[in-house]
Design a protein around this motif. Structure first.
Motif, mmCIF file in Angstrom:
data_model
loop_
_atom_site.group_PDB
_atom_site.id
_atom_site.type_symbol
_atom_site.label_atom_id
_atom_site.label_comp_id
_atom_site.label_asym_id
_atom_site.label_seq_id
_atom_site.Cartn_x
_atom_site.Cartn_y
_atom_site.Cartn_z
ATOM 1 N N ASP A 74 42.446 41.725 44.376
ATOM 2 C CA ASP A 74 41.823 43.033 44.193
ATOM 3 C C ASP A 74 40.975 43.072 42.921
ATOM 4 O O ASP A 74 40.078 43.902 42.798
ATOM 5 C CB ASP A 74 42.890 44.122 44.114
ATOM 6 N N LEU A 75 41.297 42.202 41.968
ATOM 7 C CA LEU A 75 40.552 42.130 40.717
ATOM 8 C C LEU A 75 40.681 40.716 40.170
ATOM 9 O O LEU A 75 41.788 40.163 40.117
ATOM 10 C CB LEU A 75 41.110 43.132 39.688
ATOM 11 N N VAL A 104 52.105 45.630 41.385
ATOM 12 C CA VAL A 104 51.005 44.695 41.233
ATOM 13 C C VAL A 104 51.506 43.342 40.731
ATOM 14 O O VAL A 104 52.418 43.263 39.911
ATOM 15 C CB VAL A 104 49.937 45.253 40.269
ATOM 16 N N PHE A 147 48.852 48.721 34.256
ATOM 17 C CA PHE A 147 49.060 48.937 35.686
ATOM 18 C C PHE A 147 50.484 49.410 36.009
ATOM 19 O O PHE A 147 50.803 49.648 37.168
ATOM 20 C CB PHE A 147 48.797 47.640 36.459
ATOM 21 N N ALA A 153 36.503 44.524 46.535
ATOM 22 C CA ALA A 153 37.225 44.284 45.286
ATOM 23 C C ALA A 153 36.249 43.923 44.164
ATOM 24 O O ALA A 153 35.055 43.707 44.395
ATOM 25 C CB ALA A 153 38.261 43.186 45.474
ATOM 26 N N HIS A 201 50.684 51.223 39.455
ATOM 27 C CA HIS A 201 50.782 50.042 40.314
ATOM 28 C C HIS A 201 51.965 49.169 39.888
ATOM 29 O O HIS A 201 51.784 48.020 39.474
ATOM 30 C CB HIS A 201 49.485 49.230 40.256
ATOM 31 N N ASN A 211 44.589 50.926 44.140
ATOM 32 C CA ASN A 211 45.145 50.057 45.184
ATOM 33 C C ASN A 211 45.249 48.591 44.753
ATOM 34 O O ASN A 211 45.014 47.672 45.555
ATOM 35 C CB ASN A 211 44.301 50.156 46.472
ATOM 36 N N LEU A 212 45.605 48.365 43.508
ATOM 37 C CA LEU A 212 45.760 46.992 43.042
ATOM 38 C C LEU A 212 47.062 46.394 43.544
ATOM 39 O O LEU A 212 48.130 46.998 43.414
ATOM 40 C CB LEU A 212 45.747 46.941 41.511
ATOM 41 N N GLN A 213 46.957 45.201 44.113
ATOM 42 C CA GLN A 213 48.139 44.450 44.528
ATOM 43 C C GLN A 213 48.165 43.061 43.895
ATOM 44 O O GLN A 213 49.196 42.608 43.423
ATOM 45 C CB GLN A 213 48.193 44.328 46.047
ATOM 46 N N ASP A 260 40.702 50.526 39.317
ATOM 47 C CA ASP A 260 42.030 49.927 39.479
ATOM 48 C C ASP A 260 42.851 50.610 40.573
ATOM 49 O O ASP A 260 44.075 50.581 40.558
ATOM 50 C CB ASP A 260 42.796 49.950 38.160
ATOM 51 N N VAL A 291 46.092 40.474 41.185
ATOM 52 C CA VAL A 291 45.107 40.346 40.108
ATOM 53 C C VAL A 291 45.171 38.928 39.570
ATOM 54 O O VAL A 291 46.254 38.364 39.378
ATOM 55 C CB VAL A 291 45.387 41.355 38.977
#
Length: 358
Positions: A182-183, A144, A137, A211, A141, A114-116, A112, A118
């Protein structure tokens, strides 16, 4: 390069790779070091971009359909087999809590950093997306953005500002930018996708290089390590019944058994798989497995009718009375701790290749 986080050491782990690629040195995984248990055991509704009559659609998505005393989605009517009423929503929230307990409070095993952006596919009540931005998060984050997408607008009306929900059919063309997420999180989507390889390729297209995708499913195959679950039992027949339903509706229910191979075929790399035994009921001696089994049984008792009534009647042609008799047989078995049955829980993480993984 990041690798998925290992599951809690107390889990029942099957580290056997489903293909040679799963044990490749590039995975960075040391599954052999994990201990193994010996016990058997106001919401923003985004409208699809292709729709121009927004007011008409907003009204129509709440025009729910009723059948067999259960309420079903209106948008893309008939494409999903389970109801969206309060009873089924409670079942969804129960299984979410079970997943959280099994994963010791985690929402995902995927990296997880550098999550921006999802995406939560088939978000249902929205509980995973909401908890993600509020807790999982939130500290590392806070910026996010989590998007949940589902056929039903059943999510709560007030959500965190960085969480939003969309009503759409995930099997149609996606309007998100390419190389954006990113996920992508997928959970409990068995029987919802006609072509999983094509679907995984679609996910791949919209993930950033490097990712991750995470797919979590419960198997429909009831298993037993002793002789307490006879071959002709209702639980044993369940998977055959749903194989027939899947063939009838063109959406297979065996993704928990096939996801690993299909996700590799779609082009993902660094594929990691965990299979955990989730008991049905409180029969295990191990206290942790007993807790998992209690939650699993609650979920099944709450959701069995919703999972199956439409498929049994509309797809297979059973009468309502025949379906209810079969469900009664299932409930009797599920509540019998003399039957030592369990199902597999699959967690699969995989990565979109970039210059460091290609």
């Amino acid at each position: 390069m990041s690798s998925p986080r290992a599951p809690p050491e107390s889990m029942e782990i099957d580290p056997t790779p489903t293909s040679p690629k799963a044990s490749s040195p590039t995975t960075g995984r040391q599954l052999d070091n994990l201990d193994r248990l010996t016990a058997p055991i106001e919401v923003t509704l985004q409208i699809p971009h292709s729709v121009t009559d927004t007011l008409s659609l907003k009204s129509s998505i709440f025009n729910y359909k009723w059948e067999y005393g259960r309420r079903y989605h209106a948008f893309e009517e008939g494409t999903y087999w389970a109801p969206n009423d309060e009873r089924q929503q409670e079942a969804e929230d129960m299984v979410h809590e079970m997943y959280r307990i099994v994963l010791e409070g985690r929402l995902t095993l995927a990296p997880d950093e550098n999550l921006q952006h999802v995406l939560d596919v088939g978000c249902g009540t929205g509980v995973w997306a909401i908890v993600a931005v509020r807790s999982e998060f939130a500290d590392e984050h806070p910026e996010v953005e989590v998007i949940g997408v589902d056929l039903s607008p059943i999510q709560p009306p007030f959500v965190p500002p960085n969480c939003r929900f969309e009503v759409d059919d995930i099997n149609k063309r996606w309007t998100y930018p390419k190389n954006y997420f990113d996920l992508v999180h997928i959970r409990s989507m068995s029987g919802c996708v006609p072509d999983w390889v094509a679907f995984y390729k679609k996910v791949l297209k919209h993930l950033k290089p490097g990712a991750w995708i995470e797919h979590v499913e419960l198997s429909g195959v009831a298993q037993c390590d002793d002789d307490t679950l006879p071959p002709g039992s209702a639980q044993r027949r369940w998977i055959q019944v749903f194989k027939q339903i899947g063939e009838a509706i063109g959406r297979p229910f065996d993704i928990a058994e096939t996801a690993g191979d299909l996700i590799r075929e779609a082009g993902f790399v660094n594929v990691h798989e965990w299979r955990l035994k989730i008991p049905i009921g409180t029969w295990p001696k191990d206290k942790e497995l007993k807790q998992w089994g209690a939650w699993n049984r609650l979920f099944l008792l709450q959701g069995l009718e919703g999972f199956s009534i439409k498929g049994l009647t509309d797809a297979l042609g059973w009468s309502y009375e025949q379906a209810q008799l079969y469900l009664a047989e299932l409930r009797k078995e599920v509540t019998d701790d003399g039957i030592h049955s369990y199902i597999d829980m699959l967690i699969i993480d995989a990565q979109k290749a970039d210059e460091t993984t290609a």
